[in-house]
Design an enzyme around this catalytic site. Structure first.
Site, PDB file in Angstrom:
ATOM      1  N   SER A 149     -35.672  62.105 -54.569  1.00  0.00           N
ATOM      2  CA  SER A 149     -36.520  61.516 -55.604  1.00  0.00           C
ATOM      3  C   SER A 149     -35.706  60.615 -56.533  1.00  0.00           C
ATOM      4  CB  SER A 149     -37.240  62.631 -56.375  1.00  0.00           C
ATOM      5  OG  SER A 149     -38.283  62.119 -57.172  1.00  0.00           O
ATOM      6  N   GLU A 248     -47.510  61.428 -49.955  1.00  0.00           N
ATOM      7  CA  GLU A 248     -46.918  61.209 -51.280  1.00  0.00           C
ATOM      8  C   GLU A 248     -47.086  59.759 -51.734  1.00  0.00           C
ATOM      9  OE1 GLU A 248     -42.556  61.239 -51.632  1.00  0.00           O
ATOM     10  OE2 GLU A 248     -42.504  62.051 -49.606  1.00  0.00           O
TER      11      GLU A 248
END
Length: 302
Positions: A149, A248
């Site tokens: 991330s 996502e």
């Protein structure tokens, strides 16, 4: 297919509930709950040892396997958390598995978090940790940069900074659902909004506002390569391996980066996991184990 879809929807609800367990409007409580969860679920003393220490004033730790393993190449890991949460403890749910699968020592560290320490504090800390490894005698080609991330963003930013400074680049990069584009312009932000059980537009906007507060008056700063590595120049970069899930909102952050790397002649590989969510590799499930093993195979093939 209807049964499969029902199962998938049920799984997404469970993942969302688990994720929401750590979320808190109080930032300090949010951070503590993540760290506690990481210590509880990620620390496996039977499998690895965790040696905590300071690099200057940066809390760091070595994760070393309690069995014979290779020590020629090590992994420098940058944790995720949107630059304003996350910790090396929280990332243990992933780093311990990665150390085991790759048979490698891992150095993880707690870079300074926003909003107390906005950009470029995280990159400055990453450069300090890189310098520490070089001082220990590790060559750049003995180091794999990895992150999830925002940590994937930081790993890319660090390598771009090393390139800008004319320094030797790491052996390779391994990125799990990297957040590469803080302009939030990828099509998946809208297309995957209803599917993503982890990330929301509000969360990402809160994170980037904390990390780059001056952007309130100048939105163009989001396209700075050291803020959004998607806009960097990767000519001459080492191999890069990226993993991302179909469910996502940061899907395009990975696919667009992969396309750019290939255009600039970088040996890049992208694996898209159907039905998976943001940094699903942290989970205790078969697909997560397979993904970590695939990352390790990428490193073995280098």
């Amino acid at each position: 297919m209807p049964n499969q879809e029902k199962k998938q929807q049920g799984l997404m609800k469970i993942i969302k509930a688990i994720h929401n367990f750590t979320v808190n409007d109080d930032l300090e409580k949010y951070r503590r709950s993540q760290a506690n969860l990481g210590r509880l679920l990620g620390t496996k003393q039977s499998e690895a040892s965790y040696t905590e220490f300071l690099i200057d004033d940066i809390p760091s730790e070595w994760i070393r396997l309690n069995r014979p393993h290779q020590n020629e190449t090590i992994i420098l890991y940058c944790h995720g958390g949107g630059f304003f949460t996350g910790s090396l403890e929280y990332s243990r749910t992933l780093t311990t598995k990665l150390a085991s699968a790759s048979s490698s020592d891992i150095l993880s560290f707690n870079y300074r978090l926003a909003p107390e320490h906005p950009s470029p504090a995280a990159l400055e800390d990453a450069l300090k940790v890189w310098g520490y490894l070089m001082h220990l005698g590790y060559g750049a080609k003995n180091v794999i940069l990895a992150g999830d991330s925002a940590g994937g963003n930081l790993a890319l930013s660090l390598a771009l900074k090393l390139k800008e400074d004319g320094r030797i680049l790491p052996k390779a990069l391994v990125l799990f659902s990297p957040w590469t584009d803080l302009t939030l312009s990828g099509a998946s932000h809208e297309k995957k909004a209803a599917l993503d059980p982890i990330l929301t537009k509000d969360y990402l906007e809160r994170a980037r506002c904390a990390y780059v507060p001056e952007s309130n008056s100048d939105a163009s700063i989001y396209a700075d390569p050291f803020v959004s590595p998607l806009y960097g120049d990767y000519t001459g970069f080492p191999p890069v391996y990226i993993q991302v899930g179909t469910n996502e909102i940061l899907l395009n952050d990975s696919t667009d980066l992969h396309k750019k790397l290939l255009r600039q002649d970088v040996a890049a590989k992208l694996t898209i996991y159907k039905g998976m969510w943001h940094v699903f590799q942290m989970s205790n499930m078969k697909t997560a184990t397979e993904a970590i093993n695939e990352a390790a195979q990428f490193l073995f093939r280098l």
